[in-house]
Design a protein around this motif. Sequence first.
Motif, PDB file in Angstrom:
ATOM      1  N   VAL A 167     132.943  41.586 160.536  1.00 59.49           N
ATOM      2  CA  VAL A 167     134.394  42.218 159.654  1.00 59.49           C
ATOM      3  C   VAL A 167     135.440  41.281 159.967  1.00 59.49           C
ATOM      4  O   VAL A 167     135.680  41.363 161.269  1.00 59.49           O
ATOM      5  CB  VAL A 167     134.446  43.517 159.556  1.00 59.49           C
ATOM      6  CG1 VAL A 167     135.775  44.036 159.061  1.00 59.49           C
ATOM      7  CG2 VAL A 167     133.311  44.607 159.348  1.00 59.49           C
ATOM      8  N   ASN A 173     128.980  54.091 152.846  1.00 55.26           N
ATOM      9  CA  ASN A 173     128.531  53.023 151.940  1.00 55.26           C
ATOM     10  C   ASN A 173     127.013  52.632 152.298  1.00 55.26           C
ATOM     11  O   ASN A 173     126.194  52.640 151.339  1.00 55.26           O
ATOM     12  CB  ASN A 173     129.249  51.983 151.659  1.00 55.26           C
ATOM     13  CG  ASN A 173     129.841  51.267 152.917  1.00 55.26           C
ATOM     14  OD1 ASN A 173     129.412  51.743 154.099  1.00 55.26           O
ATOM     15  ND2 ASN A 173     130.510  49.940 152.779  1.00 55.26           N
ATOM     16  N   HIS A 219     126.096  41.889 160.376  1.00 53.98           N
ATOM     17  CA  HIS A 219     127.295  41.638 159.910  1.00 53.98           C
ATOM     18  C   HIS A 219     128.374  41.542 160.739  1.00 53.98           C
ATOM     19  O   HIS A 219     128.256  41.724 161.905  1.00 53.98           O
ATOM     20  CB  HIS A 219     127.524  42.764 158.703  1.00 53.98           C
ATOM     21  CG  HIS A 219     127.959  43.984 159.290  1.00 53.98           C
ATOM     22  ND1 HIS A 219     127.275  45.197 158.883  1.00 53.98           N
ATOM     23  CD2 HIS A 219     129.042  44.331 159.868  1.00 53.98           C
ATOM     24  CE1 HIS A 219     128.058  46.030 159.611  1.00 53.98           C
ATOM     25  NE2 HIS A 219     129.278  45.670 160.129  1.00 53.98           N
ATOM     26  N   ALA A 251     132.453  41.982 155.858  1.00 48.59           N
ATOM     27  CA  ALA A 251     133.313  42.747 155.006  1.00 48.59           C
ATOM     28  C   ALA A 251     135.072  42.081 155.375  1.00 48.59           C
ATOM     29  O   ALA A 251     135.140  41.423 156.429  1.00 48.59           O
ATOM     30  CB  ALA A 251     133.449  44.054 155.635  1.00 48.59           C
ATOM     31  N   ILE A 264     133.696  48.999 147.844  1.00 51.10           N
ATOM     32  CA  ILE A 264     134.978  48.768 148.253  1.00 51.10           C
ATOM     33  C   ILE A 264     135.269  50.321 148.832  1.00 51.10           C
ATOM     34  O   ILE A 264     135.018  51.296 148.456  1.00 51.10           O
ATOM     35  CB  ILE A 264     136.010  48.689 147.124  1.00 51.10           C
ATOM     36  CG1 ILE A 264     135.849  47.082 146.917  1.00 51.10           C
ATOM     37  CG2 ILE A 264     137.349  48.816 147.730  1.00 51.10           C
ATOM     38  CD1 ILE A 264     136.959  46.610 145.410  1.00 51.10           C
ATOM     39  N   VAL A 284     138.626  47.871 152.096  1.00 51.38           N
ATOM     40  CA  VAL A 284     137.797  46.860 152.816  1.00 51.38           C
ATOM     41  C   VAL A 284     136.787  46.692 151.779  1.00 51.38           C
ATOM     42  O   VAL A 284     136.211  47.552 151.167  1.00 51.38           O
ATOM     43  CB  VAL A 284     136.862  48.026 154.130  1.00 51.38           C
ATOM     44  CG1 VAL A 284     136.295  47.086 154.849  1.00 51.38           C
ATOM     45  CG2 VAL A 284     138.179  48.601 154.988  1.00 51.38           C
ATOM     46  N   ASN A 285     136.667  45.358 151.865  1.00 52.09           N
ATOM     47  CA  ASN A 285     135.654  44.639 150.688  1.00 52.09           C
ATOM     48  C   ASN A 285     134.491  44.375 151.400  1.00 52.09           C
ATOM     49  O   ASN A 285     134.407  43.369 152.236  1.00 52.09           O
ATOM     50  CB  ASN A 285     136.343  43.542 149.995  1.00 52.09           C
ATOM     51  CG  ASN A 285     137.549  43.918 148.930  1.00 52.09           C
ATOM     52  OD1 ASN A 285     137.397  44.280 147.861  1.00 52.09           O
ATOM     53  ND2 ASN A 285     138.745  44.275 149.593  1.00 52.09           N
ATOM     54  N   PHE A 286     133.203  44.850 150.963  1.00 51.44           N
ATOM     55  CA  PHE A 286     131.985  44.384 151.271  1.00 51.44           C
ATOM     56  C   PHE A 286     131.053  43.711 150.588  1.00 51.44           C
ATOM     57  O   PHE A 286     131.061  43.998 149.474  1.00 51.44           O
ATOM     58  CB  PHE A 286     131.076  45.953 151.570  1.00 51.44           C
ATOM     59  CG  PHE A 286     131.977  46.825 152.598  1.00 51.44           C
ATOM     60  CD1 PHE A 286     131.496  46.958 153.729  1.00 51.44           C
ATOM     61  CD2 PHE A 286     132.933  47.681 152.168  1.00 51.44           C
ATOM     62  CE1 PHE A 286     132.298  47.705 154.936  1.00 51.44           C
ATOM     63  CE2 PHE A 286     133.453  48.471 153.055  1.00 51.44           C
ATOM     64  CZ  PHE A 286     133.142  48.485 154.301  1.00 51.44           C
ATOM     65  N   HIS A 293     125.998  44.916 153.570  1.00 43.36           N
ATOM     66  CA  HIS A 293     126.778  43.760 153.764  1.00 43.36           C
ATOM     67  C   HIS A 293     126.669  43.141 154.829  1.00 43.36           C
ATOM     68  O   HIS A 293     126.176  43.269 156.004  1.00 43.36           O
ATOM     69  CB  HIS A 293     128.254  44.362 153.656  1.00 43.36           C
ATOM     70  CG  HIS A 293     128.383  45.398 154.837  1.00 43.36           C
ATOM     71  ND1 HIS A 293     128.130  46.640 154.734  1.00 43.36           N
ATOM     72  CD2 HIS A 293     129.054  45.093 155.990  1.00 43.36           C
ATOM     73  CE1 HIS A 293     128.320  47.396 155.868  1.00 43.36           C
ATOM     74  NE2 HIS A 293     129.035  46.352 156.580  1.00 43.36           N
ATOM     75  N   HIS A 324     127.509  40.873 150.200  1.00 41.78           N
ATOM     76  CA  HIS A 324     126.162  40.852 150.428  1.00 41.78           C
ATOM     77  C   HIS A 324     125.675  39.387 150.086  1.00 41.78           C
ATOM     78  O   HIS A 324     126.170  38.899 149.047  1.00 41.78           O
ATOM     79  CB  HIS A 324     125.301  41.906 149.948  1.00 41.78           C
ATOM     80  CG  HIS A 324     125.264  42.462 148.567  1.00 41.78           C
ATOM     81  ND1 HIS A 324     125.964  42.651 147.841  1.00 41.78           N
ATOM     82  CD2 HIS A 324     124.236  41.356 147.514  1.00 41.78           C
ATOM     83  CE1 HIS A 324     125.542  42.624 146.537  1.00 41.78           C
ATOM     84  NE2 HIS A 324     124.705  41.977 146.375  1.00 41.78           N
TER      85      HIS A 324
END
Length: 293
Positions: free
Chosen positions: A148, A243, A146, A198, A172, A185-187, A195, A189
């Motif tokens: 960010v 998370n 992932h 992000a 979130i 922070v928005n994750f 995720h 997938h």
Amino acid sequence: MAVKKLGYLGFGASDIEAWRSYATKTLGLMDAGSKRDALLLRLDSRGWRIGVHPSPKDDILYAGFEVENKADMERVAQTLEQCGVPIQRANPEELAERAVIDFVKCKDPSGVTIEIYYGASELYEVPFVSPAGVSGFITEDQGLGHYVLSVDDLEQSLDFYIRGLGMELSDIIDWQMNPEVKLQVNFLHCNRRHHTLALIQAPAPKRLHHFMLEVSSFDDVGRAYDRVIDQNQVVMTMGRHTNDHMYSFYGATPSGFAVEYGWGARTIEADWSVVRYDSISMWGHKFMGMGAA
């Protein structure tokens, strides 16, 4: 129609040789040679997963999202165009550079190049061998890992990745970084990986906050942690996230953004529900600053 996985990432770097040494000796990636002055790195059977290009930016240049075939690529391209996103077709030189059958590209709302491709090159005849003895990296149906991003407009970015690329919200985190600063922070997938991307709306010197590599054993994390400590490059100490439940630490790359190195993340299941958290970690992940042990 949605993208299936993160296939590759491209970084700009002012010091390619520093990256070559760091990626192979510290992260345990395999040097796949160079193409048009770019350092290519392997972490599985794919011909490459990370490209490091000469650039004064020292930031993310592009992200490649994989689909199954040409029809799926065209459907994603059509959806993006319906969202008002201009699409460009790859030329033969670009296809040779990426070593894929075909791709289309566009810009996300923050200006990062996004490539939707199919037909990546496999090198089963040249097995992946980690120079640092890493037992393996978790990719396959979960993709590269992932990353960010720090974005200018969170709502526009969420619309691009969810409506345009077909990704889904995982959860979130409302992250209280300090008494004065709180970030959401928005994750997102696109497969079983908790995720793939992000998004954080926050001013930052770089678009890329960090990218993540997930290894096959906790011992791989521990050994890498020792290597990073020895080099005085710890950004955040070992910890476990709330998370995705991953055990990980963060190190400083030669380009100034961070890399998360982890193991043990939980995956998205059929009964998944979106929730929110007040903290990024159950324990650990103490911020040490770039290049502090």
